[in-house]
Structure formats: C-alpha cells, structure tokens
Design a protein around this motif. Structure first.
Motif, PDB file in Angstrom:
ATOM      1  N   HIS A  32       0.842  -1.195   0.000  1.00 29.67           N
ATOM      2  CA  HIS A  32       0.000   0.000   0.000  1.00 29.67           C
ATOM      3  C   HIS A  32       0.878   1.247   0.000  1.00 29.67           C
ATOM      4  O   HIS A  32       1.737   1.409   0.859  1.00 29.67           O
ATOM      5  N   ALA A  72      -3.312   2.419  -2.769  1.00 24.97           N
ATOM      6  CA  ALA A  72      -4.430   2.557  -1.835  1.00 24.97           C
ATOM      7  C   ALA A  72      -5.653   3.159  -2.519  1.00 24.97           C
ATOM      8  O   ALA A  72      -6.749   2.623  -2.404  1.00 24.97           O
ATOM      9  N   PRO A  73      -5.525   4.270  -3.266  1.00 24.97           N
ATOM     10  CA  PRO A  73      -6.696   4.775  -4.002  1.00 24.97           C
ATOM     11  C   PRO A  73      -7.184   3.794  -5.071  1.00 24.97           C
ATOM     12  O   PRO A  73      -8.381   3.707  -5.323  1.00 24.97           O
ATOM     13  N   GLU A  75      -7.155   0.494  -4.847  1.00 26.07           N
ATOM     14  CA  GLU A  75      -7.941  -0.524  -4.153  1.00 26.07           C
ATOM     15  C   GLU A  75      -9.321   0.012  -3.784  1.00 26.07           C
ATOM     16  O   GLU A  75     -10.325  -0.674  -3.915  1.00 26.07           O
ATOM     17  N   ARG A  76      -9.391   1.258  -3.321  1.00 25.72           N
ATOM     18  CA  ARG A  76     -10.687   1.865  -3.009  1.00 25.72           C
ATOM     19  C   ARG A  76     -11.549   2.005  -4.257  1.00 25.72           C
ATOM     20  O   ARG A  76     -12.756   1.817  -4.207  1.00 25.72           O
ATOM     21  N   THR A 115     -12.969  -1.539  -5.069  1.00 26.98           N
ATOM     22  CA  THR A 115     -14.082  -1.941  -4.197  1.00 26.98           C
ATOM     23  C   THR A 115     -15.318  -1.085  -4.453  1.00 26.98           C
ATOM     24  O   THR A 115     -16.438  -1.579  -4.392  1.00 26.98           O
ATOM     25  N   TRP A 116     -15.108   0.186  -4.756  1.00 23.18           N
ATOM     26  CA  TRP A 116     -16.237   1.070  -5.083  1.00 23.18           C
ATOM     27  C   TRP A 116     -16.935   0.582  -6.347  1.00 23.18           C
ATOM     28  O   TRP A 116     -18.154   0.507  -6.402  1.00 23.18           O
ATOM     29  N   GLU A 139     -18.050  -2.505  -0.438  1.00 19.04           N
ATOM     30  CA  GLU A 139     -17.231  -1.296  -0.586  1.00 19.04           C
ATOM     31  C   GLU A 139     -16.231  -1.131   0.539  1.00 19.04           C
ATOM     32  O   GLU A 139     -15.098  -0.704   0.315  1.00 19.04           O
ATOM     33  N   THR A 140     -16.608  -1.467   1.755  1.00 25.01           N
ATOM     34  CA  THR A 140     -15.677  -1.338   2.883  1.00 25.01           C
ATOM     35  C   THR A 140     -14.658  -2.471   2.920  1.00 25.01           C
ATOM     36  O   THR A 140     -13.678  -2.380   3.655  1.00 25.01           O
ATOM     37  N   GLY A 141     -14.886  -3.538   2.160  1.00 24.76           N
ATOM     38  CA  GLY A 141     -13.980  -4.671   2.171  1.00 24.76           C
ATOM     39  C   GLY A 141     -14.259  -5.652   3.291  1.00 24.76           C
ATOM     40  O   GLY A 141     -13.536  -6.631   3.475  1.00 24.76           O
TER      41      GLY A 141
END
Length: 196
Positions: A17, A22-23, A25-26, A29-30, A159-161
């Motif tokens: 990460h 990190a963005p 991965e977000r 998931t989004w 979304e939160t994983g």
C-alpha cells in the motif's frame, strides 16, 4: 520484476500500500459495489417479490443491478429466493461454483435461510449448508423493500472490504442478518372474548 510477479501471483493484494495503490484498491471496491450482476435463483414465492424488485417502481438500475444474468459466468451475486429442495441443492452449488470471483450470496426469505415451515427431509434446512451466505433477508416472503435493504447492506460491506475480510478469516459467508423493512411483521395473536 518482483512487483509484477507479486501481482500475477496474488492480485492486488500483492501490492504494497502506497500513495498509488491505496486509491486504486478503493476504486476497485467502489466499482465492485456498484456493478453487481445477480444470478437469479428463484425457487418459490420469494421469486415473485424478487421480480417485483426488478420492476421499474424500485429501479435497481440506480444500484447497478438492472441486468439479471442468465449465465452464472457473468454474475457475481446470487439471490436465493425460496426453499431449496435436496434435489436442487447440487444444482445451486454448481451455479455458485461457476460464478466469477469475488461472489456474494443473499438468502431471501425464511425458507432459504432456515427451511421455514418445511421442516422435513426434502427441504434443505438453510441454504448456508450449500453455499456461504453473506446477507440474510427475513420475511415470508420479504417484500421488495427488505430485498433492497439486503442489497444496500451487501453493497456497503463490499465497498468497505468487510465481506472479503470475513471470508478470509472464517472461510464462510459474512452471515449478516438484517431487519425486515416492508411492514410485514410477526403475526399478532388476537384473543377473542365472547360476550355472554
């Protein structure tokens, strides 16, 4: 070369990460949470409520779920709507195994969740014996509002994983139970008083 090999072997989890990953991965998931394509598995009366949820009044298109897939290879959410017989359980498992990863399961109604009123040898007493269930939608049958609540709960946890973390730690589904939202409650017991 080490980073590329890590990604090939472990996917995005192989990346350390940092400011870029990190963005990313977000973002993944989004997008997963907003583009779920359900493989319908309508088995009984709950399927009628699931079809009603797919109608224009509830507008599943705003959630990215307007495309109910006939092929399990194009779906990542299975909505098990209704009771599962012992004969249908292997078919359900085969369809689940053919779905793409990561995949999620919503158990719709008490018959799918626990066998309901059919406590006999012919009905599976809970679909979680066949596939890992992530969200349980209660009711007999649960209305479209309850199914929408289950879908929203699933979307939030994707979304939160949280769902992937639970699945990695337990090897099973997330087992999230929600409350009923469609106004159907437990039947009220009414005593009749006879006047002399």
């Amino acid at each position: 070369m080490g980073i590329v090999q890590n990604v090939q072997e472990h996917g995005f989890e192989g990346l350390d990460h940092n400011i870029f990953t990190a963005p990313l991965e977000r973002l993944i998931t989004w997008s997963r949470s907003r583009s779920s394509w359900p493989a319908t598995f309508g088995l009984a009366c709950c399927a009628i409520e699931m079809m009603a949820t797919g109608g224009s009044h509830y507008d599943l298109a705003r959630l990215g779920m307007e495309v109910f897939r006939a092929s399990p290879r194009q779906a990542d959410v299975m909505i098990v709507a209704g009771r599962v017989s012992q004969k249908m359980a292997p078919v359900l498992r085969q369809i689940y195994d053919q779905m793409m990863e990561p995949k999620w399961v919503i158990s719709m109604g008490v018959c799918a969740s626990s066998g309901g009123m059919f406590n006999n040898y012919a009905i599976v007493q809970g679909v979680d014996q066949v596939v890992p269930v992530d969200v349980y939608a209660p009711g007999c049958p649960p209305g479209p509002e309850t199914l929408l609540h289950a879908i929203e709960t699933l979307r939030y946890n994707i979304e939160t994983g949280e769902l992937l973390r639970r699945r990695e730690s337990t090897g099973a589904g997330a087992n999230i139970s929600i409350e009923q939202r469609d106004g159907q409650g437990a039947p009220q017991v009414v005593e009749l008083v006879r006047k002399p």
